[in-house]
Design a protein around this motif. Structure first.
Motif, short mmCIF file in Angstrom:
data_model
loop_
_atom_site.label_atom_id
_atom_site.label_comp_id
_atom_site.label_asym_id
_atom_site.label_seq_id
_atom_site.Cartn_x
_atom_site.Cartn_y
_atom_site.Cartn_z
N GLY A 45 0.80 -1.21 0.00
CA GLY A 45 0.00 0.00 0.00
C GLY A 45 0.83 1.27 0.00
N THR A 46 0.12 2.40 -0.08
CA THR A 46 0.74 3.73 -0.07
C THR A 46 0.20 4.51 1.11
OG1 THR A 46 0.89 3.72 -2.49
CG2 THR A 46 1.10 5.85 -1.38
N ALA A 47 1.10 4.92 1.99
CA ALA A 47 0.71 5.68 3.19
C ALA A 47 1.16 7.13 3.04
CB ALA A 47 1.34 5.07 4.43
N PRO A 48 0.50 8.09 3.68
CA PRO A 48 1.02 9.46 3.71
C PRO A 48 2.41 9.45 4.35
CG PRO A 48 -1.25 9.38 4.54
CD PRO A 48 -0.79 7.97 4.42
N TRP A 49 3.39 9.94 3.64
CA TRP A 49 4.78 9.79 4.10
C TRP A 49 5.03 10.51 5.42
CZ3 TRP A 49 7.61 14.21 4.84
CH2 TRP A 49 7.21 15.36 4.18
N GLN A 50 4.23 11.54 5.73
CA GLN A 50 4.46 12.30 6.97
C GLN A 50 4.16 11.50 8.24
OE1 GLN A 50 2.71 13.39 4.31
NE2 GLN A 50 3.02 15.57 3.93
N LEU A 51 3.34 10.46 8.13
CA LEU A 51 2.90 9.75 9.34
C LEU A 51 4.06 9.16 10.13
CD1 LEU A 51 -0.39 7.93 8.30
CD2 LEU A 51 -0.08 10.18 9.30
N ARG A 52 5.08 8.67 9.43
CA ARG A 52 6.23 8.09 10.12
C ARG A 52 6.87 9.10 11.07
NH1 ARG A 52 9.69 7.47 13.00
NH2 ARG A 52 11.71 6.45 12.78
N PHE A 53 6.84 10.37 10.71
CA PHE A 53 7.54 11.39 11.49
C PHE A 53 6.65 12.07 12.52
CE2 PHE A 53 9.34 11.01 7.24
CZ PHE A 53 10.65 10.67 7.54
N TRP A 54 5.35 12.08 12.30
CA TRP A 54 4.46 12.82 13.18
C TRP A 54 3.92 11.98 14.34
CZ3 TRP A 54 0.95 15.87 9.19
CH2 TRP A 54 1.76 16.78 8.50
N GLY A 55 3.85 10.67 14.17
CA GLY A 55 3.19 9.87 15.19
C GLY A 55 4.05 8.83 15.88
N TYR A 56 5.32 8.70 15.47
CA TYR A 56 6.14 7.59 15.97
C TYR A 56 7.52 8.08 16.38
CZ TYR A 56 2.30 5.50 13.54
OH TYR A 56 1.03 5.22 13.13
N GLU A 57 8.08 7.39 17.33
CA GLU A 57 9.39 7.78 17.86
C GLU A 57 10.33 6.59 17.95
OE1 GLU A 57 8.28 11.48 20.80
OE2 GLU A 57 7.98 9.44 21.56
N SER A 58 11.59 6.91 18.18
CA SER A 58 12.63 5.91 18.31
C SER A 58 13.30 6.04 19.68
CB SER A 58 13.68 6.10 17.20
OG SER A 58 13.06 6.11 15.92
N LEU A 59 14.24 5.16 19.95
CA LEU A 59 14.94 5.23 21.23
C LEU A 59 15.77 6.51 21.34
CD1 LEU A 59 16.12 1.52 21.59
CD2 LEU A 59 14.08 2.60 22.54
N MET A 60 16.28 6.98 20.20
CA MET A 60 17.09 8.19 20.18
C MET A 60 16.50 9.17 19.18
SD MET A 60 19.62 7.26 22.27
CE MET A 60 21.07 8.27 21.96
N GLY A 61 16.78 10.45 19.37
CA GLY A 61 16.31 11.49 18.45
C GLY A 61 17.49 12.27 17.90
N ARG A 62 17.31 12.83 16.71
CA ARG A 62 18.41 13.46 15.99
C ARG A 62 18.40 14.98 16.14
NH1 ARG A 62 20.33 11.73 9.90
NH2 ARG A 62 22.17 13.08 9.79
N SER A 63 19.57 15.57 16.21
CA SER A 63 19.72 17.01 16.08
C SER A 63 20.10 17.32 14.63
CB SER A 63 20.82 17.54 17.00
OG SER A 63 21.13 18.90 16.65
N TRP A 64 19.31 18.17 13.97
CA TRP A 64 19.57 18.51 12.58
C TRP A 64 20.52 19.69 12.45
CZ3 TRP A 64 18.53 15.02 9.10
CH2 TRP A 64 17.53 14.08 9.37
N ASP A 65 21.17 20.05 13.57
CA ASP A 65 22.20 21.08 13.51
C ASP A 65 23.59 20.48 13.64
OD1 ASP A 65 22.58 23.86 13.13
OD2 ASP A 65 23.21 24.07 15.21
N GLU A 66 23.68 19.15 13.55
CA GLU A 66 24.95 18.44 13.57
C GLU A 66 24.91 17.38 12.47
OE1 GLU A 66 26.21 17.27 17.64
OE2 GLU A 66 24.35 18.24 18.30
N PRO A 67 26.07 17.03 11.89
CA PRO A 67 26.06 16.04 10.80
C PRO A 67 25.34 14.75 11.16
CG PRO A 67 28.19 17.12 10.88
CD PRO A 67 27.42 17.62 12.07
N PHE A 68 25.66 14.14 12.32
CA PHE A 68 24.93 12.94 12.74
C PHE A 68 25.18 12.72 14.23
CE2 PHE A 68 24.06 8.16 11.76
CZ PHE A 68 22.82 8.28 12.38
N THR A 69 24.29 13.28 15.05
CA THR A 69 24.37 13.14 16.49
C THR A 69 22.98 12.83 17.03
OG1 THR A 69 26.18 14.74 16.62
CG2 THR A 69 25.01 14.26 18.66
#
Length: 571
Positions: A45-69
């Motif tokens: 199927g095809t899901a609205p791509w935004q749902l992965r980011f708006w409703g779900y979380e992971s063990l860690m979260g990213r800072s978009w002001d660093e290359p990969f932290t």
């Protein structure tokens, strides 16, 4: 990934978030196409791509002001050895799903294994590198890896966590739920109608609202996604006040058509968001699984026939520079001229398999700026002749008499690509090649890309300042035959995979940069994509009530910039 995190242990909020941002307001965004599922984690199927980011979380979260932290989200702590051969997480005791139930180690273990075995292919590569996964305490688990890869500890922290009990008695890969999977994020699905809209509301009991990582984010009370048949209808809806914001990717349109009354009145604001990330690759991808696109000479001929200077002037007004390589615009991009130093040393063992230009230097063909582009067409004809093609009665044919025809697969509503294809087709006619545009609806488009059922199609790969395991998913040999991978071009390159290995085992920044630059050479000289233009800044038109902080992250307008750090304020 390298060095120490930029933020101290007692940081208050992300540097690009406003910790005092007010909560409230309703916003409406638009998507083109449709959707037939609310599950963004499977291939079906095809899901609205935004749902992965708006409703779900992971063990860690990213800072978009660093290359990969990464910083703690569902996990309160992370432990790794010096060689990163394993990683151990401890869950926060207060972490909750949107239904109020606690996040347990059992949910985490189930999510990792289920996504790795039955989820979308983008989750499966990581699972093959996990030797074992075990619970080590009431709120802790450890993953031990079977390969040397310093990025795996970070990737482990980025898997979405779902509620195991919701899937009890169901097959995750095939069964449909009546609504959305239950996540831990700040937003929950309130209402939806397949193919038309999805409405999400901010959970007033969201468990993580006081975390420093999320302070000043997730500020809107309600977010709605409306779906439109094409981009033109979507833009008209925005002009009519039905949408709160749109992203514009065409600089010429940004300057010429965003002058409607709401803009001149000041009710709609035009905001430009600069960034420091690589160009990535946007263009027409050529499916090298199919003959004769498996011949680099034919692909180079199409690159020569694509009159970029004329097309860019027609479509964007000529104001957006061309993408010159996958990592262009950053220090990770390939350097001009022959490979030297560590880059040369990495590539030389594969010299016999590398395409011309990889070691000695490759640049995209440049036209003379005229509509006819005669010089490049002559070069293209010579390459096609070398590949066994010749013109008979105005048609380019091989030794068996078969004509050379290609089709461009276009998603319904992509008027820009239709225009590009029409101009490209007229150039190819002069070589005796027929290029046909085939426009299909959203469901067919996704299905055919998943099955690699196309000659050429639109291509976009955003790349980060810290590329890693996702590169194997983009260009790895497994994707040649595995349905649904992101290796749309079907490239199979031992050199590319060796460069990815070198990236993932590098311990020094200069070794990492050399490996990425070498990979960039293999990709660019592979001639798999006809590049379009760069997006040097994000362009967002939005209602004046939508605000964002003055301080901008180095990644600029990425998925987690709007709407995450925006807020609604009337005065």
């Amino acid at each position: 990934m390298y060095g120490a995190p930029a933020l101290p242990p007692d940081f208050v909020s992300l540097p690009y978030a406003n910790p005092n941002a007010p909560k409230g307001g309703k916003v409406v965004f638009g998507n083109t196409g449709g959707f037939d599922t609310l599950n963004p984690f499977t291939l079906k199927g095809t899901a609205p791509w935004q749902l992965r980011f708006w409703g779900y979380e992971s063990l860690m979260g990213r800072s978009w002001d660093e290359p990969f932290t990464l910083y703690g989200l569902l996990a309160e702590s992370i432990e790794v050895p010096e060689d990163r051969s394993w990683v151990e997480f401890t869950l926060r005791e207060e972490a909750r799903f949107s239904d109020g139930s606690p996040v347990t180690i059992e949910d985490v273990l189930w999510s990792y294994e289920t996504l790795g075995t039955k989820g979308h292919p983008r989750y499966r590569g990581f699972w093959t590198k996990v030797e074992r996964m075990e619970q080590t305490g009431p709120r802790s688990l450890r993953l031990t890896f079977n390969t040397i890869d310093r990025e795996l500890a970070l990737i482990a922290g980025m898997r979405p966590i779902l509620k195991k009990a919701q899937w009890q008695g169901k097959d995750f890969g095939t069964d449909e739920l009546p609504g959305a999977p239950i996540g831990t994020g700040a937003y929950v699905v309130k209402n939806f109608e397949p193919g038309r809209f999805v409405t999400l509301t901010r959970n007033p009991d969201y468990w993580g609202k006081d975390l420093p990582l999320h302070r000043g984010t997730r500020n809107f009370d309600e977010m709605r996604l409306d779906f439109f048949g094409d981009a033109t209808v979507l833009f008209e809806a925005f002009k009519a006040g039905e949408l709160s914001a749109v992203r514009e990717f065409n600089a010429d349109k940004w300057d010429s058509v965003y002058n409607f009354p709401a803009v001149t009145r000041g009710d709609v604001v035009k905001s430009e968001i600069p960034h420091q990330r690589p160009s990535g690759m946007t263009g027409l991808v050529m499916n090298s699984r199919r003959a004769p696109l498996n011949d680099w000479r034919v692909r180079e001929a199409l690159l020569l026939a694509f009159n970029f200077e004329y097309i860019n002037g027609t479509v964007t007004g000529g104001v957006q520079p061309r993408i010159t390589s996958y990592f262009s615009g950053s220090e990770l991009g390939m350097q001009p001229g022959p490979a030297a130093g560590k880059v040369q040393k990495l590539l030389e063992p594969f010299a016999d398999t590398l395409l011309p230009g990889t070691l000695d230097g490759y640049e995209l063909p440049q036209g003379d700026g005229t509509k006819r582009n005669r010089k490049n067409l002559r070069k293209a004809m010579k390459l096609l002749a070398d590949a066994g093609w010749s013109v008979t009665d105005g048609v380019l044919r091989n030794t068996d008499g078969a004509a050379l025809n290609f089709t461009v697969l276009i998603r319904q509503g992509d008027g820009e690509l239709k225009t590009i294809t029409e101009i490209f087709a007229r150039a190819l006619e002069r070589l005796g090649i027929t290029l046909t545009a085939e426009t299909v609806d959203n469901a067919q488009y996704v299905e055919r890309q998943t099955a690699y059922d196309f000659d050429l199609t639109r291509y976009r790969r955003e790349l980060s300042l810290s590329p890693g395991n996702e590169q194997r998913y983009y260009w790895g040999s497994d994707g040649v035959s595995q349905p649904g991978s992101r290796n749309l071009m079907g490239m199979e390159s031992p050199a590319a995979e060796a460069m990815i290995d070198a990236m993932l085992t590098a311990t020094e920044p200069e070794d990492f940069t050399a490996a990425v630059r070498a990979l960039d050479r293999v990709l660019t000289a592979g001639r798999y994509v006809i590049p379009f233009w760069r997006f040097d800044a994000g362009r967002i038109a939005h209602v004046k009530e939508m605000r964002f902080p003055e301080y901008l992250p180095i990644y600029g307008d990425r998925t987690e910039f709007m709407p995450d750090v925006w807020w609604y304020q009337k005065d």
